[in-house]
Design an enzyme around this catalytic site. Structure first.
Site, mmCIF file in Angstrom:
data_model
loop_
_atom_site.group_PDB
_atom_site.id
_atom_site.type_symbol
_atom_site.label_atom_id
_atom_site.label_comp_id
_atom_site.label_asym_id
_atom_site.label_seq_id
_atom_site.Cartn_x
_atom_site.Cartn_y
_atom_site.Cartn_z
ATOM 1 N N SER A 1 0.796 -1.239 0.000
ATOM 2 C CA SER A 1 0.000 0.000 0.000
ATOM 3 C C SER A 1 0.823 1.280 0.000
ATOM 4 O O SER A 1 0.259 2.372 -0.141
ATOM 5 C CB SER A 1 -0.949 0.011 1.204
ATOM 6 O OG SER A 1 -2.054 -0.821 0.968
ATOM 7 N N LYS B 1 0.228 3.736 -2.769
ATOM 8 C CA LYS B 1 -0.789 4.782 -2.764
ATOM 9 C C LYS B 1 -0.208 6.181 -2.651
ATOM 10 O O LYS B 1 -0.888 7.167 -2.967
ATOM 11 C CB LYS B 1 -1.795 4.503 -1.640
ATOM 12 C CG LYS B 1 -2.643 3.262 -1.944
ATOM 13 C CD LYS B 1 -3.372 2.708 -0.732
ATOM 14 C CE LYS B 1 -4.095 1.413 -1.134
ATOM 15 N NZ LYS B 1 -4.520 0.613 0.008
ATOM 16 N N SER C 1 -6.388 4.235 3.601
ATOM 17 C CA SER C 1 -5.734 3.261 2.730
ATOM 18 C C SER C 1 -6.759 2.468 1.925
ATOM 19 O O SER C 1 -6.590 1.271 1.652
ATOM 20 C CB SER C 1 -4.845 2.299 3.541
ATOM 21 O OG SER C 1 -3.914 1.647 2.702
ATOM 22 N N LYS D 1 3.126 6.606 4.921
ATOM 23 C CA LYS D 1 2.232 5.519 4.518
ATOM 24 C C LYS D 1 2.782 4.162 4.918
ATOM 25 O O LYS D 1 3.978 3.895 4.788
ATOM 26 C CB LYS D 1 2.031 5.567 2.992
ATOM 27 C CG LYS D 1 0.914 4.680 2.471
ATOM 28 C CD LYS D 1 -0.448 5.231 2.861
ATOM 29 C CE LYS D 1 -1.571 4.245 2.520
ATOM 30 N NZ LYS D 1 -1.577 3.078 3.455
#
Length: 383
Positions: free
Chosen positions: A57, A60, A122, A223
């Protein structure tokens, strides 16, 4: 041609950077790790940091960066609305069992709401809605992500989706993730602040920010990521006393291990690593031998400042050497490049800067050459 004898004056300059001998060069259980100094873009520490890896993730960050860039270019507005497709709901909503914003088919969130869903929650559904609504398909959007990454110098990036969900060949290096975080801070500070928000709600569904560094001094992003294939990863950034450092770790075995190691790496980023500049005037280099010159030696100096980054302990055992481009032969003009000064620290690639002549050295005449040749013969150096 290398001169390997100690460069005493240069080492005297480097002693200003020395840390106590008790300091140790760090290691980490992460499979990939990077510490970046944001002001300079210098990588202070890297463990397989240039190797492409599965970002999960952390992908992202690029999804959001592309949307920020399109808004800056006037291609989108934060108030634009996109419709949630059944595909986005199925692959990224509650039915998927993955990280979600909680969207349902035919919802029409704004791009600003979707970005909050991407950055804080997320949400895979939010990513897919953005990709489909902007580029027509997630594949087309991912190609645009990759193109923009390459345009910005993130050459390791190869994005196959907008979410970071597993796909063979979907990779980016830890160093490029750190640079992506730096780009976000530098290019879009007004949006970067969203990464520090503690939670976000879409209708009745609230999701806390998963970043375990938030609440630690100066930490404000960015993140987390996790897949079975990649382990637990995190890109984190913090600013303290006007200095910003970014860390990336990946391949941790548990969420708790990720949190602990991320906090440790961030602490080390500020306490154990330094970035120093050696000015040309602070370094006295040994004169270099000149063949067939009216003077046998020529003074040399650094042509430009040297920026040296690394663990404080590594400066104690820094190795320096002068590497000549070739054997110096007269005539030599003041300002001519004659070689380079190379400084090597443990755990870092060698750093080098050009060396220039500080005086003219004219060529000797015919009789001078004859005498030089005879002297060489007598001394046994005539070949």
């Amino acid at each position: 041609m290398k001169r390997r004898s100690p460069i005493l004056a240069a080492m005297c300059a480097l002693t200003l950077l020395v840390a106590p001998a008790t300091a140790q060069i760090i290691d980490t259980p992460a499979t990939h790790a990077v510490i970046l100094d944001n002001a300079t873009g210098e990588v202070l520490y890297s463990k397989d940091g240039a190797e492409p890896m599965i970002p999960a993730s952390m992908t992202k960050m690029m999804t959001a960066y592309l949307v920020f860039d399109m808004i800056k270019r006037g291609e989108l507005k934060m108030t634009d609305r996109l419709t949630v497709s059944a595909d986005a709901w199925r692959r990224g909503g509650f039915p998927s069992g993955t990280s979600t914003m909680g969207l349902v088919p035919k919802d029409t969130p704004t791009i600003e709401e979707l970005l909050h869903g991407v950055i804080i929650m997320s949400g895979n559904d939010a990513c897919i809605v953005l990709a489909e609504g902007i580029s027509g398909s997630e594949e087309a959007f991912a190609r645009r992500m990759t193109d923009l990454a390459h345009e910005k110098g993130l050459k390791s990036a190869n994005f196959l989706n907008s979410t970071g969900l597993e796909a063979v060949g979907h990779v980016i290096s830890a160093e490029d993730l750190a640079l992506l975080a730096k780009m976000t801070v530098d290019d879009f500070p007004e949006y970067y602040k969203w990464y520090s928000l503690p939670s976000y709600s879409w209708r009745e569904y609230t999701q806390p920010n998963r970043n375990p560094l938030l609440g630690i001094e100066g930490a404000d992003g960015v993140k987390t990521g996790h897949l079975e294939a990649s382990g637990y990863g995190l890109t984190g950034s913090a600013e303290r006393d006007g200095v910003r450092r970014t860390i990336v770790i990946n391949g941790m075995e548990t969420m708790a291990a990720r949190a602990s190691e991320a906090e440790r790496m961030l602490r080390l980023a500020f306490q154990s690593f330094e970035l120093k500049t050696i000015a040309p005037e602070s370094v006295s280099l040994p004169e270099q031998k000149v063949w067939l010159g009216q003077q046998g030696l020529v003074p040399v100096s650094l042509a430009e400042p040297m920026l040296i980054a690394g663990h404080k302990a590594a400066f104690e055992n820094a190795k320096t050497e002068i590497v000549l481009d070739k054997a110096l032969e007269a005539p030599v003009k003041k300002g001519d490049r004659v070689g380079r000064l190379v400084v090597t620290l443990e755990g870092r690639a060698p750093v080098e800067a050009p060396i220039i002549a500080e005086a003219d050295v004219n060529k000797i005449g015919f009789f001078g050459k004859a005498i030089a040749g005879l002297s060489a013969l007598i001394s046994g150096n005539g070949g």
